[in-house]
Scaffold this motif. Sequence first.
Motif, mmCIF file in Angstrom:
data_model
loop_
_atom_site.group_PDB
_atom_site.id
_atom_site.type_symbol
_atom_site.label_atom_id
_atom_site.label_comp_id
_atom_site.label_asym_id
_atom_site.label_seq_id
_atom_site.Cartn_x
_atom_site.Cartn_y
_atom_site.Cartn_z
ATOM 1 N N TYR A 144 31.702 71.084 33.344
ATOM 2 C CA TYR A 144 31.036 69.845 33.675
ATOM 3 C C TYR A 144 31.656 68.543 34.439
ATOM 4 C CZ TYR A 144 25.825 71.620 33.858
ATOM 5 O OH TYR A 144 24.518 71.816 33.911
ATOM 6 N N GLN B 86 23.181 63.295 40.593
ATOM 7 C CA GLN B 86 23.734 62.818 39.548
ATOM 8 C C GLN B 86 24.562 61.050 39.495
ATOM 9 O OE1 GLN B 86 26.143 65.931 37.783
ATOM 10 N NE2 GLN B 86 24.156 68.139 38.130
ATOM 11 N N GLY C 167 19.911 73.969 42.620
ATOM 12 C CA GLY C 167 21.214 74.136 42.675
ATOM 13 C C GLY C 167 22.696 72.565 43.242
ATOM 14 N N GLY D 139 21.506 70.046 40.311
ATOM 15 C CA GLY D 139 22.255 70.112 39.634
ATOM 16 C C GLY D 139 20.849 68.679 39.243
ATOM 17 N N THR E 37 18.162 68.792 37.568
ATOM 18 C CA THR E 37 17.534 68.642 36.639
ATOM 19 C C THR E 37 18.566 67.861 35.325
ATOM 20 O OG1 THR E 37 17.291 71.433 37.101
ATOM 21 C CG2 THR E 37 17.146 70.291 34.208
HETATM 22 P P1 AMP Z 1 19.733 72.483 38.825
HETATM 23 O O1 AMP Z 1 19.944 71.958 40.559
HETATM 24 O O2 AMP Z 1 19.390 71.384 37.917
HETATM 25 O O3 AMP Z 1 18.898 74.062 38.462
HETATM 26 O O4 AMP Z 1 21.740 73.049 38.906
HETATM 27 C C1 AMP Z 1 22.111 73.932 39.151
HETATM 28 C C2 AMP Z 1 22.564 74.699 38.671
HETATM 29 O O5 AMP Z 1 24.305 73.343 38.579
HETATM 30 C C3 AMP Z 1 22.886 74.433 36.626
HETATM 31 O O6 AMP Z 1 23.425 76.119 37.112
HETATM 32 C C4 AMP Z 1 23.724 73.545 36.705
HETATM 33 O O7 AMP Z 1 24.358 74.098 35.163
HETATM 34 C C5 AMP Z 1 24.771 73.581 37.144
HETATM 35 N N1 AMP Z 1 25.054 72.072 37.507
HETATM 36 C C6 AMP Z 1 24.439 71.167 37.263
HETATM 37 N N2 AMP Z 1 25.209 69.529 37.453
HETATM 38 C C7 AMP Z 1 26.890 70.308 37.468
HETATM 39 C C8 AMP Z 1 27.926 69.590 37.527
HETATM 40 N N3 AMP Z 1 28.647 68.158 37.894
HETATM 41 N N4 AMP Z 1 29.373 70.289 37.476
HETATM 42 C C9 AMP Z 1 28.991 71.314 37.439
HETATM 43 N N5 AMP Z 1 28.242 72.172 37.125
HETATM 44 C C10 AMP Z 1 26.902 71.796 37.400
#
Ligand code: AMP
Length: 380
Positions: A21, A28, A48, A50, A52
């Motif tokens: 990341y 975030q 998607g 991020g 979570t």
């Molecule tokens: P989410 O919207 O929380 O389901 O996250 C979507 C995807 O993005 C997941 O596969 C995470 O592992 C990835 N992800 C979340 N934050 C980052 C970041 N800052 N950099 C790279 N990948 C990320």
Amino acid sequence: MPFTKLGLSPFLIKALTAQKYEQPYPIQEAAIPAILKGKDILGIAQTGSGKTASYVLPILQKLQKQAPSKNRHVAALILVPTRELAIQVNDVFSLFGSAMPERVKSFAVYGGVSINPQMIKLQGVEILVATPGRLIELVESKAVHLSDVKILVLDEADKMLNLGFREEMNRIFSLLPKKRQNLLFSATLSDDVNNINEILLHDPLTIKIEAEENTIDLISQLGYFVSPERKGPLLRYLIKHGGMQQVLVFTSSVFQADLVADKLRINDIKASAIHSKKSQGAREEALNKFKAGKLRVLVATDLMARGIDIKFLPHVINYELPRSPKDYIHRIGRTGRAESPGEAISLICPEDQHHFKIIQKKMGKWVTMIDSKDLDLHGY
Ligand code: AMP
């Protein structure tokens, strides 16, 4: 802004680096410092975005600083609509939690499986990820208590409401202590979600992440200059030659949608059109087949496309451009996902060139253009 500026502990920074990341996603960047400060959050963001990690990281950090709660009294409660999401969210807690010096135990509970093992495993759990129905069963059997919850997260609140969890959610809210931090995430801001927001959140920080905003950079966009009479052959060339197996093609009218789908079928490409003049049954059938991978091409108008909920599409082709740049972004946004970036192609006739420039300007990105005149489209 790098992760190091968000107030996260070096342990989490190390874990983030190990997970590759590199930069915080917009949600975030906004949510992490605010959650660490104790603010309530209303996050309008989709899977998607991020989202979570935007709550997992600060929750882990905050709970480090607190004395462990009494046994079976969870300190953080994350409510989610489905078993899959419960598992997924708990995995993220475990992943980053394992990097912390003091282990804070997290666990996921959901229905559809036997309750007894869950009751046993709730020993010592401080972060509980739960679907509402199963949580209430566990509370009623005193396997878990909610009176010490310090942080409440509602993830995909709109989905929870759609799935009819309203009453259970209200029941759960009534069991929580008055003083706590509330974090609410939802893909949309419906009246129902707003209602919950008003009863739950205190002076929240509202963060709105447009679905397209964070995915647009992940989409590989391409444009083909083409003369009107070569458009059909070029479309079939791209699908066949490119080996595309699941393609959403956009046209600007019902008439064109039918025409394009007919021509594809004549050329041995499985295709159906979906638009407002088709019966509900025909629309559903086409959509289900397309989702199941049994229909190679779905040709749609913008109006119908709004109702198409497909998690990830590898290819989107604009056979015709939409009138508004917003619709263009909405169309191509169906293909970008963090795990698997997609491709969006636009077929541009001479009379579209000016309009396509306006779209690109509004989008803030320039699309690589290819002149198709040298492509041998014979036989397509
Ligand atoms: P989410 O919207 O929380 O389901 O996250 C979507 C995807 O993005 C997941 O596969 C995470 O592992 C990835 N992800 C979340 N934050 C980052 C970041 N800052 N950099 C790279 N990948 C990320």
